[in-house]
Design a protein around this motif. Structure first.
Motif, PDB file in Angstrom:
ATOM      1  N   GLU A 375       0.838  -1.192   0.000  1.00  0.00           N
ATOM      2  CA  GLU A 375       0.000   0.000   0.000  1.00  0.00           C
ATOM      3  C   GLU A 375       0.876   1.247   0.000  1.00  0.00           C
ATOM      4  OE1 GLU A 375      -3.606   1.919   2.650  1.00  0.00           O
ATOM      5  OE2 GLU A 375      -2.495   0.211   3.349  1.00  0.00           O
ATOM      6  N   GLU A 376       0.250   2.393  -0.282  1.00  0.00           N
ATOM      7  CA  GLU A 376       0.896   3.704  -0.263  1.00  0.00           C
ATOM      8  C   GLU A 376       1.794   3.921  -1.468  1.00  0.00           C
ATOM      9  OE1 GLU A 376       1.749   5.206   4.049  1.00  0.00           O
ATOM     10  OE2 GLU A 376       2.455   3.140   3.920  1.00  0.00           O
ATOM     11  N   THR A 377       1.348   3.468  -2.650  1.00  0.00           N
ATOM     12  CA  THR A 377       2.104   3.716  -3.868  1.00  0.00           C
ATOM     13  C   THR A 377       2.327   5.215  -4.035  1.00  0.00           C
ATOM     14  OG1 THR A 377       1.195   1.750  -4.915  1.00  0.00           O
ATOM     15  CG2 THR A 377       2.108   3.435  -6.367  1.00  0.00           C
ATOM     16  N   GLY A 378       3.549   5.586  -4.345  1.00  0.00           N
ATOM     17  CA  GLY A 378       3.885   6.986  -4.526  1.00  0.00           C
ATOM     18  C   GLY A 378       4.390   7.670  -3.277  1.00  0.00           C
ATOM     19  N   VAL A 379       4.319   6.991  -2.131  1.00  0.00           N
ATOM     20  CA  VAL A 379       4.828   7.566  -0.889  1.00  0.00           C
ATOM     21  C   VAL A 379       6.325   7.302  -0.800  1.00  0.00           C
ATOM     22  CG1 VAL A 379       4.710   7.485   1.627  1.00  0.00           C
ATOM     23  CG2 VAL A 379       2.631   7.277   0.274  1.00  0.00           C
ATOM     24  N   LYS A 380       7.083   8.290  -0.444  1.00  0.00           N
ATOM     25  CA  LYS A 380       8.518   8.108  -0.280  1.00  0.00           C
ATOM     26  C   LYS A 380       8.775   7.034   0.767  1.00  0.00           C
ATOM     27  CE  LYS A 380      12.762  10.757   0.445  1.00  0.00           C
ATOM     28  NZ  LYS A 380      13.318  12.076   0.774  1.00  0.00           N
ATOM     29  N   HIS A 381       9.710   6.121   0.470  1.00  0.00           N
ATOM     30  CA  HIS A 381       9.815   4.918   1.291  1.00  0.00           C
ATOM     31  C   HIS A 381      10.065   5.213   2.761  1.00  0.00           C
ATOM     32  CE1 HIS A 381      14.227   5.372   0.251  1.00  0.00           C
ATOM     33  NE2 HIS A 381      14.329   5.070   1.520  1.00  0.00           N
ATOM     34  N   ALA A 383       8.683   7.355   4.514  1.00  0.00           N
ATOM     35  CA  ALA A 383       7.456   7.840   5.149  1.00  0.00           C
ATOM     36  C   ALA A 383       6.394   6.757   5.271  1.00  0.00           C
ATOM     37  CB  ALA A 383       6.905   9.024   4.352  1.00  0.00           C
ATOM     38  N   CYS A 384       6.751   5.492   5.027  1.00  0.00           N
ATOM     39  CA  CYS A 384       5.775   4.398   5.082  1.00  0.00           C
ATOM     40  C   CYS A 384       5.257   4.241   6.515  1.00  0.00           C
ATOM     41  CB  CYS A 384       6.419   3.088   4.641  1.00  0.00           C
ATOM     42  SG  CYS A 384       7.191   3.150   3.021  1.00  0.00           S
ATOM     43  N   THR A 385       3.916   4.218   6.654  1.00  0.00           N
ATOM     44  CA  THR A 385       3.324   4.077   7.985  1.00  0.00           C
ATOM     45  C   THR A 385       2.326   2.935   8.069  1.00  0.00           C
ATOM     46  OG1 THR A 385       1.584   5.665   7.416  1.00  0.00           O
ATOM     47  CG2 THR A 385       3.573   6.540   8.470  1.00  0.00           C
ATOM     48  N   LYS A 386       1.865   2.417   6.922  1.00  0.00           N
ATOM     49  CA  LYS A 386       0.833   1.381   6.947  1.00  0.00           C
ATOM     50  C   LYS A 386       1.455   0.011   6.712  1.00  0.00           C
ATOM     51  CE  LYS A 386      -2.850   4.554   5.548  1.00  0.00           C
ATOM     52  NZ  LYS A 386      -3.595   4.473   6.814  1.00  0.00           N
ATOM     53  N   ASP A 387       1.656  -0.375   5.459  1.00  0.00           N
ATOM     54  CA  ASP A 387       2.308  -1.637   5.148  1.00  0.00           C
ATOM     55  C   ASP A 387       3.729  -1.343   4.678  1.00  0.00           C
ATOM     56  OD1 ASP A 387      -0.256  -2.425   5.586  1.00  0.00           O
ATOM     57  OD2 ASP A 387      -0.595  -3.276   3.602  1.00  0.00           O
ATOM     58  N   TYR A 388       4.698  -2.097   5.159  1.00  0.00           N
ATOM     59  CA  TYR A 388       6.081  -1.810   4.786  1.00  0.00           C
ATOM     60  C   TYR A 388       6.980  -2.987   5.135  1.00  0.00           C
ATOM     61  CZ  TYR A 388       6.317  -0.683   9.803  1.00  0.00           C
ATOM     62  OH  TYR A 388       6.219  -0.736  11.168  1.00  0.00           O
ATOM     63  N   VAL A 389       8.178  -2.995   4.520  1.00  0.00           N
ATOM     64  CA  VAL A 389       9.258  -3.876   4.928  1.00  0.00           C
ATOM     65  C   VAL A 389      10.377  -2.972   5.435  1.00  0.00           C
ATOM     66  CG1 VAL A 389      10.234  -3.958   2.591  1.00  0.00           C
ATOM     67  CG2 VAL A 389      10.813  -5.736   4.243  1.00  0.00           C
ATOM     68  N   GLU A 390      10.963  -3.334   6.544  1.00  0.00           N
ATOM     69  CA  GLU A 390      11.972  -2.497   7.195  1.00  0.00           C
ATOM     70  C   GLU A 390      13.300  -3.245   7.263  1.00  0.00           C
ATOM     71  OE1 GLU A 390      12.695  -0.821  11.692  1.00  0.00           O
ATOM     72  OE2 GLU A 390      10.723  -0.452  10.790  1.00  0.00           O
ATOM     73  N   VAL A 391      14.360  -2.590   6.791  1.00  0.00           N
ATOM     74  CA  VAL A 391      15.704  -3.167   6.802  1.00  0.00           C
ATOM     75  C   VAL A 391      16.653  -2.153   7.428  1.00  0.00           C
ATOM     76  CG1 VAL A 391      17.568  -4.168   5.440  1.00  0.00           C
ATOM     77  CG2 VAL A 391      15.197  -4.451   4.692  1.00  0.00           C
ATOM     78  N   GLY A 392      17.246  -2.523   8.527  1.00  0.00           N
ATOM     79  CA  GLY A 392      18.193  -1.627   9.176  1.00  0.00           C
ATOM     80  C   GLY A 392      17.602  -0.292   9.551  1.00  0.00           C
ATOM     81  N   GLY A 393      16.337  -0.279   9.955  1.00  0.00           N
ATOM     82  CA  GLY A 393      15.685   0.961  10.351  1.00  0.00           C
ATOM     83  C   GLY A 393      15.118   1.763   9.205  1.00  0.00           C
ATOM     84  N   LYS A 415      12.013  -6.753   8.833  1.00  0.00           N
ATOM     85  CA  LYS A 415      10.687  -6.756   9.449  1.00  0.00           C
ATOM     86  C   LYS A 415       9.637  -6.416   8.396  1.00  0.00           C
ATOM     87  CE  LYS A 415      12.285  -5.299  14.029  1.00  0.00           C
ATOM     88  NZ  LYS A 415      12.162  -4.268  15.093  1.00  0.00           N
ATOM     89  N   PHE A 416       8.526  -7.126   8.448  1.00  0.00           N
ATOM     90  CA  PHE A 416       7.396  -6.850   7.570  1.00  0.00           C
ATOM     91  C   PHE A 416       6.168  -6.564   8.429  1.00  0.00           C
ATOM     92  CE2 PHE A 416       3.496  -8.759   5.744  1.00  0.00           C
ATOM     93  CZ  PHE A 416       3.277  -7.839   4.734  1.00  0.00           C
ATOM     94  N   HIS A 417       5.403  -5.529   8.047  1.00  0.00           N
ATOM     95  CA  HIS A 417       4.207  -5.157   8.804  1.00  0.00           C
ATOM     96  C   HIS A 417       3.072  -4.839   7.837  1.00  0.00           C
ATOM     97  CE1 HIS A 417       1.530  -3.213  11.691  1.00  0.00           C
ATOM     98  NE2 HIS A 417       1.425  -2.210  10.840  1.00  0.00           N
ATOM     99  N   SER A 418       1.872  -5.350   8.126  1.00  0.00           N
ATOM    100  CA  SER A 418       0.657  -4.940   7.416  1.00  0.00           C
ATOM    101  C   SER A 418      -0.367  -4.490   8.443  1.00  0.00           C
ATOM    102  CB  SER A 418       0.103  -6.089   6.564  1.00  0.00           C
ATOM    103  OG  SER A 418      -0.386  -7.144   7.374  1.00  0.00           O
ATOM    104  N   ASP A 419      -1.103  -3.431   8.110  1.00  0.00           N
ATOM    105  CA  ASP A 419      -2.125  -2.946   9.027  1.00  0.00           C
ATOM    106  C   ASP A 419      -3.443  -3.651   8.740  1.00  0.00           C
ATOM    107  OD1 ASP A 419      -3.022  -1.786   6.721  1.00  0.00           O
ATOM    108  OD2 ASP A 419      -3.013   0.263   7.464  1.00  0.00           O
TER     109      ASP A 419
END
Length: 631
Positions: A375-381, A383-393, A415-419
């Motif tokens: 989700e959040e196509t077009g959002v700068k990576h 600034a991801c707050t909903k669904d995201y994968v996190e690597v090294g912060g 880390k992977f997170h989905s709301d």
């Protein structure tokens, strides 16, 4: 008029001679009364219809274009001490009605305690139940706001009802006779009013139960005339406890405009915005099925259509799968893959996964994500707050064909997170340990660190992504050398495509019929020359057009007032071309080498239009008379 007919009643009169006249008068009077009564009935009907289409809280336009705004909250109540049974799936059962009646008192009470929105409260309904670790009761509450009160719409925030509802559960439950019901959780969020249905409104409603092997269902009219216009269909899909629902659309064909027809899938039996998994419309190829998963044992599928063209609809199959209780692992091999759960199906909502990659201490990690879709196509990576994968912060989301990362250490945590709403396909993750002293053994190392096959070096394709594999190449005989040094196949020259990136593969080409050649070699349609627009990148199509234009290029003279003279060498040619005279205003005294005659102000020699040849620079300087250089 109780029986729908008009009755005439005549009063007794004296004198036979007056009877005929009086009967005639009475008939006229009765007819007048009948007409008036009929008009009154028609007026009443017209009033009802007017009220229905303008004032009834359905959002329809009024005569003046105003709209009755509708706000609907939907969510669920979680009950701790009520055992679930299939009787709660039947809206006509006593269990369904009795429990609904009690809980609607709580919801009604809470809706009437919010000063900002309570004046517009219409009704609440409990419309379904489901089994989970605790029984869930689904409800909605409707508010209608007339056009003259539109300023209060800002009060209907996402959580405007959640707090009062929780307070009502805590403080008023006993007073409302709910001693035998324990409500342990409350959810409430805004919902699309078009998606909310009461049990009695369900003229196209189905309850289906999942199996391990899969069950199929279709939209009405599938493979016949297509689904009807103005249809509102809902499918309630149920699975066993501790299972999730896997839904796959085998065929999908609706209107391309999601404002007309669409299919929406919710991760709940509540049509709340917070529970939307996906909303789709249009046509999907048979090779690219849409498949989604729920986070729990229920799913709601809705089809809405308007009065326009009819479409085929969809065919779908759904099954139940054991619910994922653990997501992520520790990876210690030299290389490996990992994906979001159930890939390539949509990952479930409300999910968190962690992968830890550990390789030998003397190595480092190369990490690649392919087809990352969240989700959040077009959002700068970042600034991801909903669904995201996190690597090294650092967080990544949106839509990416590939993401390459280099980890400067032998261990990394992903880390992977989905709301709770709007899921997508997720990603395929690949990792490989490498020796920093030889990062790409037997391969070419891109400037970015990516490894590619040696055969991809200098092949005309940007395989590295940063062009480093195509720089400083010795072009083969069957390749064309671009001005920037990149090699491209000769077959790509003069195809009217900028393959080199600097147009050099298109410069030395003849233009086809009805095309005009720009100074930089690019061909444009003839009718684009001197049309007041710079169609050539260098503006040469607007350079010498014989009149003034607002388009200024490197090939013409810009007057002090901002206008441009489309004339070769207009400056200091002895003629005033600009209305403000600025083309002749700066012709200072000059001495031309090779001459013994001074040129006074306003007597500059006429410039020549030069075609630049090798050896001439881009300043426009060229040889003058007697070997002089004019500028």
């Amino acid at each position: 008029m109780n029986d729908g007919r008009v009755h005439e009643t005549f009063l007794p009169v004296s004198g036979a001679g007056h009877v005929k006249r009086r009967k005639k008068g009475c008939r006229v009077a009765v007819i007048v009364v009948a007409v008036l009564v009929t008009l009154a009935i028609l007026a009443a009907v017209a009033g009802i219809l007017y009220w229905y289409f303008t004032e009834l809280p359905n959002g329809k336009s009024s005569r003046h274009g105003d709209r009755m705004a509708v706000r609907v909250y939907s969510g669920h109540l979680s009950l701790a001490n009520i055992p679930y049974s299939s009787a709660y799936e039947d809206p006509e059962s006593a269990e369904f009605k009795n429990l609904a009646q009690k809980l609607e008192q709580v919801i009604n009470s809470s809706c009437k305690t919010v000063p900002e929105i309570s004046p517009y409260f219409v009704r609440s309904r409990v419309f379904d139940y489901s089994d989970a670790p605790n029984m869930l009761v689904y409800y909605f509450a409707r508010f209608d706001i007339p056009p003259e009160d539109s300023e209060v719409l800002v009060k209907f925030t996402e959580d405007a009802l959640t707090g009062p509802l929780r307070e009502a559960v805590r403080d008023q439950g006993r007073a409302l006779g709910l001693e035998d019901i324990t409500i342990i959780a409350v959810s409430s969020s805004l919902a699309n009013p078009d998606l909310v249905m009461t049990p009695e409104e369900r003229d196209c409603h189905y309850t289906l139960h999942a199996s391990d092997r899969g069950e199929r269902f279709t939209s009405p009219g599938f493979n016949k005339d297509g689904y009807p216009n103005n249809i509102h269909c809902q499918w309630v899909l149920r699975a066993e406890r501790n299972h999730v629902i896997y839904l796959e659309f085998l065929d999908f064909n609706t209107d391309d405009d999601c404002g007309n027809d669409f299919v929406m899938v919710h991760d709940s039996l509540s049509p709340a915005e917070d529970d939307v998994i996906t909303k789709k419309c249009g046509k999907r190829p048979s090779s690219n099925h849409l498949s989604v998963l729920s986070s729990g044992s229920v799913m709601l599928v809705t089809l809405l259509s308007d009065e326009n063209e009819r479409y085929k609809g969809f065919s779908a199959v759904f099954s139940q799968r054991p619910k994922v209780t653990e997501c992520g692992t520790t990876l210690t091999a030299i290389s490996g893959n990992f994906t979001t759960p159930y890939y390539p199906a949509f990952y479930p909502p409300n999910l968190d996964c962690t992968w830890t990659i550990k390789v030998p201490a003397h190595l480092k990690i190369r990490l690649k994500f392919e087809m990352l879709r969240m989700e959040e196509t077009g959002v700068k990576h970042g600034a991801c707050t909903k669904d995201y994968v996190e690597v090294g912060g650092e967080r990544y989301c949106g839509d990416h064909s590939i993401i390459n990362l280099w980890i400067d250490r032998p261990e990394v945590e992903i880390k992977f997170h989905s709301d709770e709403s709007h899921t997508d396909k997720g990603f395929v993750g690949q990792y490989k340990a490498y020796d920093p002293r030889n990062p790409c053994p037997g391969e070419y190392t891109c400037r970015s660190g990516l490894c590619i096959a040696l055969s991809l070096r200098c092949d005309g394709w940007n395989d590295c992504g940063d062009l480093s594999d195509e720089l400083q190449c010795n072009c083969e005989p069957d390749q064309f050398t671009c001005d920037n040094g990149i090699c491209k196949p000769k077959l790509w020259t003069c195809d009217r495509v900028n393959d080199c990136g600097d147009h050099s593969d298109e410069k030395a080409c003849e233009c086809p019929k009805d095309f005009w050649k720009c100074q930089d070699g690019i061909c444009i349609p003839t009718d684009q020359e001197c049309d007041g627009k710079m169609d050539c990148a260098d503006g040469s199509d607007e350079a010498v057009c014989g009149d003034k234009s607002s388009i200024c290029t490197d090939f013409n003279f810009k007057c002090a007032d901002g206008s441009c003279v489309h004339k070769a060498n207009a400056e200091c040619d002895g003629r005033q071309d600009c209305e403000d005279g600025s083309d002749e205003a700066s012709c200072e005294r000059q001495v031309v080498p090779g001459r013994d005659r001074e040129l006074g102000r306003g007597m500059c020699p006429k410039k020549q239009a030069w075609n630049l040849q090798p050896g001439h620079d881009s300043s426009g300087l060229g040889p003058g008379e007697d070997g002089a250089v004019t500028g």
